[in-house]
Design an enzyme around this catalytic site. Structure first.
Site, PDB file in Angstrom:
ATOM      1  CB  CYS A   1     -11.220  38.580  46.680  1.00 17.94           C
ATOM      2  SG  CYS A   1     -11.394  38.636  44.902  1.00 17.94           S
TER       3      CYS A   1
ATOM      4  CG  ASN B   1      -6.406  39.863  45.903  1.00 15.14           C
ATOM      5  OD1 ASN B   1      -5.546  40.709  46.182  1.00 15.14           O
ATOM      6  ND2 ASN B   1      -6.191  38.893  45.040  1.00 15.14           N
TER       7      ASN B   1
ATOM      8  CG  HIS C   1      -9.313  43.144  45.369  1.00 15.83           C
ATOM      9  ND1 HIS C   1      -8.253  42.938  44.518  1.00 15.83           N
ATOM     10  CD2 HIS C   1     -10.174  42.103  45.136  1.00 15.83           C
ATOM     11  CE1 HIS C   1      -8.442  41.835  43.819  1.00 15.83           C
ATOM     12  NE2 HIS C   1      -9.603  41.303  44.179  1.00 15.83           N
TER      13      HIS C   1
ATOM     14  CE  LYS D   1     -18.709  35.325  41.199  1.00 13.01           C
ATOM     15  NZ  LYS D   1     -17.333  35.003  40.820  1.00 13.01           N
TER      16      LYS D   1
HETATM   17  N1  LIG Z   1      -7.501  34.897  43.313  1.00 14.80           N
HETATM   18  C1  LIG Z   1      -8.226  35.446  44.277  1.00 14.80           C
HETATM   19  O1  LIG Z   1      -7.914  36.545  44.778  1.00 14.80           O
HETATM   20  C2  LIG Z   1      -9.457  34.743  44.775  1.00 14.80           C
HETATM   21  C3  LIG Z   1     -10.073  35.260  45.926  1.00 14.80           C
HETATM   22  C4  LIG Z   1     -11.227  34.627  46.433  1.00 14.80           C
HETATM   23  C5  LIG Z   1     -11.695  33.503  45.808  1.00 14.80           C
HETATM   24  N2  LIG Z   1     -11.061  33.003  44.697  1.00 14.80           N
HETATM   25  C6  LIG Z   1     -11.598  31.767  44.124  1.00 14.80           C
HETATM   26  O2  LIG Z   1     -10.691  30.721  44.507  1.00 14.80           O
HETATM   27  C7  LIG Z   1     -10.646  29.720  43.491  1.00 14.80           C
HETATM   28  C8  LIG Z   1      -9.200  29.559  43.035  1.00 14.80           C
HETATM   29  O3  LIG Z   1      -8.753  30.779  42.466  1.00 14.80           O
HETATM   30  P1  LIG Z   1      -7.236  31.012  42.007  1.00 14.80           P
HETATM   31  O4  LIG Z   1      -7.154  32.454  41.788  1.00 14.80           O
HETATM   32  O5  LIG Z   1      -6.288  30.330  42.934  1.00 14.80           O
HETATM   33  O6  LIG Z   1      -7.218  30.209  40.588  1.00 14.80           O
HETATM   34  P2  LIG Z   1      -5.997  29.517  39.828  1.00 14.80           P
HETATM   35  O7  LIG Z   1      -4.718  30.190  40.166  1.00 14.80           O
HETATM   36  O8  LIG Z   1      -6.418  29.434  38.412  1.00 14.80           O
HETATM   37  O9  LIG Z   1      -5.952  28.027  40.427  1.00 14.80           O
HETATM   38  C9  LIG Z   1      -6.925  27.036  40.150  1.00 14.80           C
HETATM   39  C10 LIG Z   1      -6.512  25.709  40.780  1.00 14.80           C
HETATM   40  O10 LIG Z   1      -7.529  24.734  40.534  1.00 14.80           O
HETATM   41  C11 LIG Z   1      -6.945  23.544  40.008  1.00 14.80           C
HETATM   42  N3  LIG Z   1      -7.884  22.891  39.080  1.00 14.80           N
HETATM   43  C12 LIG Z   1      -8.401  23.391  37.932  1.00 14.80           C
HETATM   44  N4  LIG Z   1      -9.244  22.485  37.369  1.00 14.80           N
HETATM   45  C13 LIG Z   1      -9.238  21.406  38.191  1.00 14.80           C
HETATM   46  C14 LIG Z   1      -9.871  20.134  38.163  1.00 14.80           C
HETATM   47  N5  LIG Z   1     -10.719  19.803  37.177  1.00 14.80           N
HETATM   48  N6  LIG Z   1      -9.636  19.261  39.194  1.00 14.80           N
HETATM   49  C15 LIG Z   1      -8.780  19.578  40.199  1.00 14.80           C
HETATM   50  N7  LIG Z   1      -8.134  20.768  40.271  1.00 14.80           N
HETATM   51  C16 LIG Z   1      -8.367  21.658  39.284  1.00 14.80           C
HETATM   52  C17 LIG Z   1      -5.715  24.030  39.269  1.00 14.80           C
HETATM   53  O11 LIG Z   1      -4.836  22.912  39.182  1.00 14.80           O
HETATM   54  P3  LIG Z   1      -3.833  22.722  37.928  1.00 14.80           P
HETATM   55  O12 LIG Z   1      -2.742  23.741  38.118  1.00 14.80           O
HETATM   56  O13 LIG Z   1      -3.354  21.336  38.113  1.00 14.80           O
HETATM   57  O14 LIG Z   1      -4.639  22.943  36.689  1.00 14.80           O
HETATM   58  C18 LIG Z   1      -5.225  25.121  40.230  1.00 14.80           C
HETATM   59  O15 LIG Z   1      -4.520  24.535  41.308  1.00 14.80           O
HETATM   60  C19 LIG Z   1     -11.606  30.188  42.381  1.00 14.80           C
HETATM   61  O16 LIG Z   1     -12.860  29.591  42.600  1.00 14.80           O
HETATM   62  C20 LIG Z   1     -11.671  31.693  42.613  1.00 14.80           C
HETATM   63  O17 LIG Z   1     -12.861  32.249  42.123  1.00 14.80           O
HETATM   64  C21 LIG Z   1      -9.960  33.597  44.189  1.00 14.80           C
END
Ligand SMILES: NC(=O)c1ccc[n+]([C@@H]2O[C@H](COP(=O)([O-])OP(=O)(O)OC[C@H]3O[C@@H](n4cnc5c(N)ncnc54)[C@H](OP(=O)(O)O)[C@@H]3O)[C@@H](O)[C@H]2O)c1
Length: 360
Positions: A149, A330, A242, A205
């Site tokens: 992000c 982000n 961000h 990154k």
């Molecule tokens: N946050 C940001 O600003 C941002 C920006 C760019 C990229 N990202 C990337 O985007 C991805 C998601 O980030 P996030 O911030 O949304 O994280 P998050 O809020 O922690 O959400 C993670 C999601 O993945 C699911 N999950 C976890 N383990 C799993 C499994 N074994 N099988 C299937 N589903 C699973 C969780 O489901 P449950 O609720 O059922 O556990 C939840 O829906 C990450 O790779 C992160 O690095 C994030």
């Protein structure tokens, strides 16, 4: 395009990025409302009861139940495109398996970003990197990633002025919001009244991903940009958006007006008319106190592209140093919206389409 809506699924739909995906895909002109996939922890729950974003959940998805589904389940259900918000580590195998089974993946996760044959895409900056895919015989399904992000805002701001400045080195210090760590993210007692000057793997990154995105494609590979990008990353107590303080050490000396014009006239996707492409992708602010996360995080026109523009401001040109701030949302420009825009570009350029056997 009207009758071409593809079936799609969100992987990680209960998470922060997953919910932004749901918001952006609920009534998308190219995609049917998505299937909501998460882990067994969330299976059977309604999206509405898990919702964490400030605005209400989309009406047509609020009562939809989350499912736990394997790649083969999704392929059997005729899903054409999967939008991945899975955690790094989990994403690698799931995404590869989906592609093997004919489902195209547009991913936010880091796992495949540096794979040689997988485009790491910011459409306004390096749309030509999609040719990493087209260099092969047309595949049935593709994998496209978007960067981390904080990298997205940085490369969007650098790309229009790159040729004018011919940078020797880029320094960036980030002020990254809490939602960048997902939900529930950083414990409140660790961040209230505080700034944390460390985000795991973030500085690495930013360096590697921006070099790849700003790199030149040569046939089937990308030659990374040789310009070092040196980052300091900090977590601050804002909710979304961000902010980044950038210093470019330049080897050329354009006039300030040339730099401003380069930012303001930058709109390489204009003719494609993609639904989520912001027009313009960069908003240049001249006030002395902008951009600010609270006031500028939702920059981007038209309405569907809210949060997709990067806002550049506080530009100071004291050759050889160009200094400015850039702000980007982000979870939208740097997250869900980035994948949606990548998918729109892939669809528009004919890289993805209706799954075999699927009818209107
Ligand atoms: N946050 C940001 O600003 C941002 C920006 C760019 C990229 N990202 C990337 O985007 C991805 C998601 O980030 P996030 O911030 O949304 O994280 P998050 O809020 O922690 O959400 C993670 C999601 O993945 C699911 N999950 C976890 N383990 C799993 C499994 N074994 N099988 C299937 N589903 C699973 C969780 O489901 P449950 O609720 O059922 O556990 C939840 O829906 C990450 O790779 C992160 O690095 C994030």
């Amino acid at each position: 395009m009207k009758n071409e809506r593809l079936t799609c699924a969100i992987l990680g739909a209960s998470g922060y990025i997953g919910q932004h995906f749901a918001r952006m895909l609920a009534d998308h002109p190219y995609f049917e409302p998505p299937l909501l996939v998460a882990s067994e922890r969330s299976e059977g729950k309604r999206l509405g009861e898990l919702w964490q974003l400030a605005e209400p959940p989309p009406e047509n998805l609020a009562d939809a139940k989350l499912i736990a589904a394997t790649p083969s389940d999704l392929a059997r259900q005729g899903v054409s495109a999967a939008f991945s918000a899975l955690p790094s580590g989990t994403a690698r195998d799931v995404e590869s398996e989906l592609v093997r089974r004919g489902v195209s993946v547009f991913s936010n996760a880091a796992d495949h970003r540096m794979d040689a044959r997988v485009p790491l895409l910011v459409p306004e900056v390096n749309a030509d990197h999609l040719a990493l895919i087209t260099a092969r015989p047309r595949p049935r399904s593709i994998l496209v990633t978007n960067p981390n992000c904080s990298t997205t805002g940085l490369v969007l701001a650098l790309a229009p002025v790159d040729r004018l400045l011919a940078p020797r080195v880029v320094h960036v210090a980030t002020y990254q919001s809490l939602s960048g760590a997902g939900y529930p993210g950083v414990p409140s007692l660790a961040i209230t009244d505080n700034v944390v000057p460390f985000i795991r793997e973030e500085e690495e990154k930013i360096r590697e991903e921006s070099a790849r995105i700003l790199g030149r494609r040569r046939a089937h590979t990308v030659v990374p940009s040789p310009v070092p990008v040196l980052a300091h990353c900090a977590r601050v107590a804002t909710r979304e958006g961000h902010l980044e303080a950038v210093t470019v050490e330049a080897t050329r000396r354009p006039r300030l007006e040339e730099l401003e014009t380069a930012w303001e006239s930058f709109d390489p996707l204009h003719d494609l008319d993609l639904p989520t492409a912001p027009c313009p992708p960069i908003e240049l602010r001249r006030e002395p106190d902008r951009p600010q996360p609270l006031r500028d995080r939702w920059a981007g026109r038209p309405v569907r592209a809210r949060g997709m523009a990067a806002v550049v401001g506080r530009v100071r040109w004291t050759p050889p140093y160009l200094r400015f701030f850039v702000l980007s949302h982000n979870a939208v420009r740097g997250g869900a919206g980035a994948s949606v825009l990548n998918a729109e570009l892939a669809l528009r350029t004919g890289l993805i389409g209706r799954a075999e056997g699927e009818t209107e």
